[in-house]
Design an enzyme around this catalytic site. Structure first.
Site, PDB file in Angstrom:
ATOM      1  CD  GLU A   3     -15.204  13.590  49.545  1.00  0.00           C
ATOM      2  OE1 GLU A   3     -14.389  14.279  48.904  1.00  0.00           O
ATOM      3  OE2 GLU A   3     -15.195  12.364  49.490  1.00  0.00           O
ATOM      4  CB  CYS A  59     -13.074  12.728  53.002  1.00  0.00           C
ATOM      5  SG  CYS A  59     -12.056  13.772  51.940  1.00  0.00           S
ATOM      6  CG  HIS A 118      -9.861  14.070  48.721  1.00  0.00           C
ATOM      7  ND1 HIS A 118      -9.957  12.751  49.105  1.00  0.00           N
ATOM      8  CD2 HIS A 118      -8.692  14.184  48.049  1.00  0.00           C
ATOM      9  CE1 HIS A 118      -8.884  12.093  48.673  1.00  0.00           C
ATOM     10  NE2 HIS A 118      -8.092  12.939  48.040  1.00  0.00           N
TER      11      HIS A 118
HETATM   12  N1  LIG Z   1     -13.961  10.935  47.599  1.00  0.00           N
HETATM   13  C1  LIG Z   1     -13.010  11.558  46.885  1.00  0.00           C
HETATM   14  N2  LIG Z   1     -13.052  12.908  46.769  1.00  0.00           N
HETATM   15  C2  LIG Z   1     -12.112  13.547  46.026  1.00  0.00           C
HETATM   16  O1  LIG Z   1     -12.184  14.772  45.888  1.00  0.00           O
HETATM   17  N3  LIG Z   1     -11.113  12.829  45.425  1.00  0.00           N
HETATM   18  C3  LIG Z   1     -10.184  13.494  44.519  1.00  0.00           C
HETATM   19  C4  LIG Z   1      -8.723  13.321  44.735  1.00  0.00           C
HETATM   20  C5  LIG Z   1      -8.192  13.330  43.317  1.00  0.00           C
HETATM   21  O2  LIG Z   1      -8.104  14.669  42.821  1.00  0.00           O
HETATM   22  C6  LIG Z   1      -9.277  12.610  42.548  1.00  0.00           C
HETATM   23  C7  LIG Z   1      -9.110  11.098  42.463  1.00  0.00           C
HETATM   24  O3  LIG Z   1      -8.189  10.850  41.460  1.00  0.00           O
HETATM   25  P1  LIG Z   1      -8.083   9.474  40.698  1.00  0.00           P
HETATM   26  O4  LIG Z   1      -7.298   8.539  41.581  1.00  0.00           O
HETATM   27  O5  LIG Z   1      -9.493   8.971  40.452  1.00  0.00           O
HETATM   28  O6  LIG Z   1      -7.355   9.814  39.422  1.00  0.00           O
HETATM   29  O7  LIG Z   1     -10.449  12.907  43.242  1.00  0.00           O
HETATM   30  C8  LIG Z   1     -11.041  11.488  45.554  1.00  0.00           C
HETATM   31  C9  LIG Z   1     -11.957  10.802  46.266  1.00  0.00           C
HETATM   32  C10 LIG Z   1     -11.890   9.326  46.388  1.00  0.00           C
HETATM   33  O8  LIG Z   1     -11.924   8.898  47.676  1.00  0.00           O
HETATM   34 ZN   LIG Z   2     -11.080  12.184  50.595  1.00  0.00          ZN
END
Ligand SMILES: Nc1nc(=O)n([C@H]2C[C@H](O)[C@@H](COP(=O)(O)O)O2)cc1CO
Ligand SMILES: [Zn+2]
Length: 161
Positions: A81, A108, A79
């Site tokens: 973060e 995260c 992710h």
């Molecule tokens: N806070 C976040 N930071 C992130 O970088 N992500 C990433 C993980 C996945 O690559 C994407 C979420 O995919 P989707 O379920 O919306 O298709 O975003 C997801 C979240 C949500 O908690």
């Molecule tokens: Zn996360």
């Protein structure tokens, strides 16, 4: 009376725009998430976006959302973060803020708490009813990490690059 510009961007606009810009690097076809970590004196310390770990090629790993767990992105993607926290090589993030375009998940949240980050400014809260986000808010509340939704001015920033 100084002749300074009146329409310069605010700190919040600046850091959220930087987070969103980092998100544009993401290869995820569904959610491009970006983060920007900022010191108490408004210096950018680190940035990150969601992507597969080093050495895990975007051409070999799946971006699918559904199917067998091992055939989805969820078990592989780092992710934004966590990437921003891990990208920081300067030492201590104690007291820092993180601007992130999507509310942090529980994993995260753990990393944010343990790194010493004390404030989260988030863009969207797309999945508020999921266990990941409910657990995340519970831990952040317990740890005294404050979070606030980014208050969008609606300003459009266009760059020709
Ligand atoms: N806070 C976040 N930071 C992130 O970088 N992500 C990433 C993980 C996945 O690559 C994407 C979420 O995919 P989707 O379920 O919306 O298709 O975003 C997801 C979240 C949500 O908690
Ligand atoms: Zn996360």
């Amino acid at each position: 009376m100084s002749g300074k510009r009146k329409d310069y961007i605010t700190w919040d606009e600046y850091f959220m725009a930087v987070a969103r810009l980092a998100g544009l690097r993401s290869k995820d076809p569904n959610s491009q998430v970006g983060s920007c970590i900022v010191s108490t004196d408004n210096k950018i310390l680190s940035m990150g976006y969601n992507g597969f770990p080093l050495g895990c090629s975007d051409d070999e790993y799946p971006w699918d959302r559904e199917g067998e767990p091992l055939d989805t992105k969820y078990v592989y993607v780092t992710h934004s973060e966590l990437n921003a926290i891990l990208n920081y090589r300067g030492g201590n993030l104690e007291g820092a803020k993180i601007y992130v375009s999507l509310f942090p998940c529980n994993e995260c949240a753990k990393a944010i708490i343990q790194s010493g980050i004390k404030e989260i400014i988030y863009g969207e809260d797309k999945y508020p009813d999921t266990p990941a986000v409910i657990a995340s808010k519970r831990m952040l509340d317990s740890a005294g990490v404050v979070y606030r939704k980014y208050d969008s001015s609606g300003r459009k920033i266009e760059l020709e690059i």
